[in-house]
Design an enzyme around this catalytic site. Structure first.
Site, mmCIF file in Angstrom:
data_model
loop_
_atom_site.group_PDB
_atom_site.id
_atom_site.type_symbol
_atom_site.label_atom_id
_atom_site.label_comp_id
_atom_site.label_asym_id
_atom_site.label_seq_id
_atom_site.Cartn_x
_atom_site.Cartn_y
_atom_site.Cartn_z
ATOM 1 N N SER A 41 0.828 -1.202 0.000
ATOM 2 C CA SER A 41 0.000 0.000 0.000
ATOM 3 C C SER A 41 0.869 1.262 0.000
ATOM 4 O O SER A 41 1.670 1.448 -0.891
ATOM 5 C CB SER A 41 -0.942 -0.033 1.204
ATOM 6 O OG SER A 41 -1.880 1.017 1.145
ATOM 7 N N ASP A 63 -2.729 5.974 -3.923
ATOM 8 C CA ASP A 63 -1.540 5.326 -3.381
ATOM 9 C C ASP A 63 -1.046 4.267 -4.373
ATOM 10 O O ASP A 63 -1.687 4.032 -5.404
ATOM 11 C CB ASP A 63 -1.818 4.748 -1.990
ATOM 12 C CG ASP A 63 -2.892 3.678 -1.975
ATOM 13 O OD1 ASP A 63 -3.606 3.539 -2.979
ATOM 14 O OD2 ASP A 63 -3.010 2.974 -0.961
ATOM 15 N N ASP A 96 -1.048 1.056 -4.802
ATOM 16 C CA ASP A 96 -1.912 -0.020 -5.298
ATOM 17 C C ASP A 96 -3.319 0.467 -5.606
ATOM 18 O O ASP A 96 -4.214 -0.325 -5.890
ATOM 19 C CB ASP A 96 -1.944 -1.201 -4.322
ATOM 20 C CG ASP A 96 -2.623 -0.864 -3.004
ATOM 21 O OD1 ASP A 96 -2.455 0.260 -2.517
ATOM 22 O OD2 ASP A 96 -3.327 -1.740 -2.451
ATOM 23 N N ASP A 139 -5.907 1.612 -4.074
ATOM 24 C CA ASP A 139 -7.140 1.325 -3.345
ATOM 25 C C ASP A 139 -7.586 2.542 -2.531
ATOM 26 O O ASP A 139 -8.698 2.562 -2.001
ATOM 27 C CB ASP A 139 -7.015 0.083 -2.457
ATOM 28 C CG ASP A 139 -5.954 0.203 -1.372
ATOM 29 O OD1 ASP A 139 -5.166 1.163 -1.393
ATOM 30 O OD2 ASP A 139 -5.921 -0.693 -0.497
#
Length: 579
Positions: free
Chosen positions: A146, A305, A307, A309
């Site tokens: 993340s 961010d 990734d 999400d």
């Protein structure tokens, strides 16, 4: 075995790769670092397995990845041949060794004759969640850490519903992982053989296209977007992560033509070279986006961010300067817009539900109540929201309308079962256009309209970073001290309710009555006053941090901000006394 025993096993393993051998050599005289590398096994927390890269049982490397994948393989095998044939989808982000870890996971699963699908290029976490559902796979794995610093990576496991593993299956999986006695000797399949048998399939455009088609259903006013989408100017930065392709594709398909990507941060970069932290919660991460926003006079700035999400949103304030909204503020805008427009279009069900967490803003609950939508609280971590979605899908008790957590995570539509920064980017762009065209307002002005209607709610977060074995003990000492000697005041307000989620107990101070909290056991404490002030203590499940969350309500924004400042200072002073 002691940490020294594990260290010796690794030191005597001749098939360690050269990088791991080199790193072991570099720390062989640093006993404290060696102990931290080997004193325990990496565990699954609220976001799976996440930690620093490096050698050892307590680091992310080829062998701890194989160990986790071996446990997953045994877990899948327990569900029989059908589960093995449905297989596992694997995606990965832009971090160091992400692709390598993805392939090590695939080859470990392949040794158990489990079908595997691996994205041919890096893709975001929400698309992994979607792909599990789209391909009707049995499970999924996302290789990501993340928004953590560059030296971190992680391994997140998803169930067949596309949601992160909740506590019970996560524990079942960990039991399988614990059974793996020698992580250094795990057998892996041959990549070419797996591909020849089509046991390992590389995926891409077909899933990308299906995901993008579903993203178009997020919009409540698709005709407005197609006809007026060029009327707003958007600056977007993927912060060197996975979101550039899916976000820009989705925006363009929807009708947004004036999208400016921050070029310095457009390409994947595992070092995240232009930021201290690739975290859209931090204003510093918006430095390049703000500069680009001023250059093109953008209406909104957005950042995801690595990734993708989570989404950060910056809007122009009354002085014409870009102001980064908190996750709670962005969620309030999204929730009000969704429910208002669904109601106007007669799309709002009588049994609608908004899912949030125990550390998120109470403003969301007020907005949901206004539209007749039930609010259900979960523990921190979107996996608990996903778990509730799965429950309500079966029972039909509620129809999902929106989910959010204060840490910039939002979910609009349920074709994904984790927070989705791509969906959020689309909805924020639509909101900005709708308010500009229909009410001649900025999103900043729309937010203040919500405050005037529902109350001036403000939230904050403080955290202490306490790394290593000593830090873990210190975190436990802090929360134990609060549990054994609970405070009676928050600032100048009396605490009326104490909640202990480890004991599953709510204590009403006035009559000394106890109630049962019907949520999974978690080492979390929360304290509330009658004036709607609260704070919560929670050790992070994915970082070496203990976090302190705060919420207040005022009669004006200044009053709320001043109150939040005082409450933070009061609580952190109590923390110091208990350290």
């Amino acid at each position: 075995m002691t940490w020294r025993d594990h260290w010796k096993r690794w030191s005597n393993c001749f098939w360690l790769d050269d990088d791991l051998k080199k790193q072991l050599k570099q720390i062989e005289k640093d006993e404290k670092e060696l102990e931290d590398c080997f004193y325990k096994w990496m565990e699954f927390g609220t976001g799976g397995m996440r930690g620093k890269l490096g050698p050892g049982t307590n680091r992310m490397n080829t062998f701890t990845i194989r160990r986790a994948a071996e446990g997953l393989a045994r877990y899948v095998e327990d569900y029989g041949e059908e589960a093995k044939q449905r297989g596992v989808v694997i995606a990965y982000d832009s971090r160091h060794q992400s692709y390598h870890f993805a392939m090590e996971t695939a080859l470990t699963l392949g040794a158990h004759d489990i079908q595997v699908y691996v994205f041919q290029e890096l893709r975001p976490t929400p698309e992994l969640s979607f792909a599990v559902r789209h391909l009707q796979a049995f499970a999924g794995v996302m290789i990501t850490a993340s928004h953590n610093p560059p030296e971190y990576n992680g391994f997140k496991v998803y169930g067949e519903d596309g949601g992160q593993f909740p506590p019970e299956p996560a524990q079942e999986l960990m039991n399988k992982v614990v059974e793996v006695e020698d992580e250094l000797s795990i057998q892996v399949a041959d990549e070419n053989t797996m591909k020849a048998k089509r046991q390992l399939m590389m995926i891409g455009e077909e899933v990308d296209k299906a995901y993008n088609e579903k993203l178009q259903t997020v919009s409540l006013h698709p005709k407005l977007l197609q006809s007026k989408g060029e009327q707003i100017t958007i600056v977007f930065t993927p912060l060197h992560g996975t979101a550039n392709f899916p976000v820009t594709r989705a925006l363009e398909t929807s009708g947004f033509k004036n999208v400016h990507v921050v070029q310095e941060q457009a390409l994947p970069d595992p070092n995240f070279s232009t930021v201290k932290s690739p975290n859209p919660e931090n204003k510093e991460a918006f430095t390049y986006a703000i500069a680009e926003g001023k250059r093109v006079d953008a209406d909104i700035l957005m950042a995801t961010d690595p990734d993708a999400d989570r989404l950060g949103l910056a809007v122009k304030n009354e002085h014409g300067e870009y102001e980064l909204l908190t996750g709670n503020q962005t969620a309030a805008l999204m929730l009000d817009y969704l429910l208002k427009e669904r109601k106007a279009q007669q799309l709002l069900p009588k049994n609608g539900v908004m899912l949030t967490t125990i550390v998120s803003s109470e403003l969301g609950r007020k907005i949901a109540n206004h539209y007749g939508v039930t609010t259900v609280d979960t523990l921190t971590g979107f996996k608990f929201i996903g778990e509730k979605m799965k429950e309500y899908e079966k029972t039909r008790q509620y129809e999902f309308q929106f989910g959010f957590e204060e840490s910039y995570g939002y979910l609009v539509k349920d074709f994904v079962r984790d927070k989705d920064g791509v969906q959020a980017a689309l909805l924020c762009a639509e909101m900005a256009l709708w308010y500009k065209e229909k009410e001649n307002k900025t999103l900043y002005e729309a937010l203040h309209t919500l405050y005037e209607r529902f109350g001036y709610y403000r939230e904050g977060l403080e955290s202490l970073t306490l790394p290593g074995k000593d830090g873990l003990e210190q975190m436990e000492n802090i929360i134990t001290a609060f549990r054994k000697n609970p405070p009676s005041m928050i600032g100048d307000e009396e605490i009326t309710i104490r909640e202990d989620y480890f004991m599953s107990e709510r204590f009403i101070v006035s009559n000394e009555q106890k109630e049962t909290i019907k949520l999974p056991v978690s080492n979390v404490l929360k304290y509330k006053t009658e004036e709607e002030t609260w704070f919560c203590i929670r050790p992070s499940g994915t970082e070496p941090k203990i976090k302190f969350y705060f919420g207040v309500k005022g009669n004006s924004l200044k009053e709320a901000n001043d109150k939040l400042f005082r409450v933070k200072a009061s609580v952190m002073e109590q923390v110091k006394k208990r350290m």
